[in-house]
Design a protein around this motif. Structure first.
Motif, short mmCIF file in Angstrom:
data_model
loop_
_atom_site.label_atom_id
_atom_site.label_comp_id
_atom_site.label_asym_id
_atom_site.label_seq_id
_atom_site.Cartn_x
_atom_site.Cartn_y
_atom_site.Cartn_z
N SER A 54 0.90 -1.28 0.07
CA SER A 54 -0.19 0.20 0.09
C SER A 54 0.78 1.41 0.07
O SER A 54 0.40 2.44 -0.61
CB SER A 54 -1.11 -0.08 1.22
N ARG A 55 2.06 1.21 0.74
CA ARG A 55 3.01 2.24 0.76
C ARG A 55 3.47 2.80 -0.73
O ARG A 55 3.45 4.01 -1.10
CB ARG A 55 3.89 2.27 1.67
N LEU A 56 3.88 1.94 -1.37
CA LEU A 56 4.54 2.06 -2.75
C LEU A 56 3.40 2.41 -3.84
O LEU A 56 3.55 3.17 -4.63
CB LEU A 56 5.25 0.89 -3.22
N LEU A 57 2.32 1.54 -3.55
CA LEU A 57 1.28 1.96 -4.49
C LEU A 57 0.63 3.35 -4.28
O LEU A 57 0.39 4.17 -5.24
CB LEU A 57 0.05 1.02 -4.44
N ALA A 58 0.48 3.83 -2.91
CA ALA A 58 0.06 5.27 -2.63
C ALA A 58 1.03 6.29 -3.40
O ALA A 58 0.68 7.22 -3.58
CB ALA A 58 -0.30 5.33 -1.23
N GLN A 59 2.32 6.16 -3.29
CA GLN A 59 3.38 6.82 -3.73
C GLN A 59 3.27 6.96 -4.95
O GLN A 59 3.13 7.99 -5.63
CB GLN A 59 4.68 6.53 -3.22
N ALA A 60 3.22 5.86 -5.85
CA ALA A 60 2.92 5.95 -7.45
C ALA A 60 1.80 6.89 -7.84
O ALA A 60 1.85 7.56 -8.60
CB ALA A 60 3.10 4.42 -7.62
#
Length: 165
Positions: A54-60
């Motif tokens: 969720s962290r990487l997807l939210a950043q992207a």
């Protein structure tokens, strides 16, 4: 961040999450940029739990939404559509109502240091390159095109595991 992406030092930390939480994490840091805009989100409310970072997807996703605020008129709508495609692929489409992309931009928009000819001052041209790197680290990808009715449309695709109810 670009160095981490290029060195393949990113190791996604997948866990069960609600896509609405990812959307919230992507948009909260952008409240100033989103002020005065309609943010229309569809498809997220009925999705089951998904296994993803969720962290990487939210950043992207945040990078893409930030770009939409830069290249569309103030007060215009930004639409986000979430769905699950065949073979458990999460698709998140972000569409703005700006000028769209030229064919050259569609080719180079994810390259490091690429900036649109009418880019506002201050950017480095790394945001979308980082976004593609983040998506690749999660075994997904991103594409961009001009929407048939105008504006740019970015499609993030990510394989996910779906928790059945």
């Amino acid at each position: 961040e670009m160095t981490r992406v290029e060195s393949e030092a990113l190791t996604p930390q997948r866990d069960w999450c609600e896509i609405e939480d990812v959307l919230h994490a992507a948009t909260v840091p952008l409240q100033r940029e989103l002020a005065g805009r309609a943010l229309r989100i569809s498809g997220a409310e009925n999705l089951p739990l998904l296994m993803l970072d969720s962290r990487l997807l939210a950043q992207a996703l945040g990078n893409v939404i930030h770009n939409a605020t830069l290249y569309s008129p103030p007060g215009s709508e930004i639409a986000i559509r979430v769905s699950i495609l065949e073979k458990s692929i999460l698709e998140i489409c972000v569409r703005d109502h700006g000028p769209g992309l030229t064919p050259e931009m569609e080719t180079y928009i994810f390259d490091k240091f690429f900036r649109a000819p009418d880019a506002p001052a201050g950017g480095t041209g790394l945001g979308l390159a980082i976004t593609r790197g983040l998506m690749k680290a999660m075994k997904g990808d991103i594409e961009a095109q001009t929407h048939p009715q105008g504006g740019a449309e970015f499609r993030l695709h990510l394989p996910v595991q779906i928790r059945n109810a």
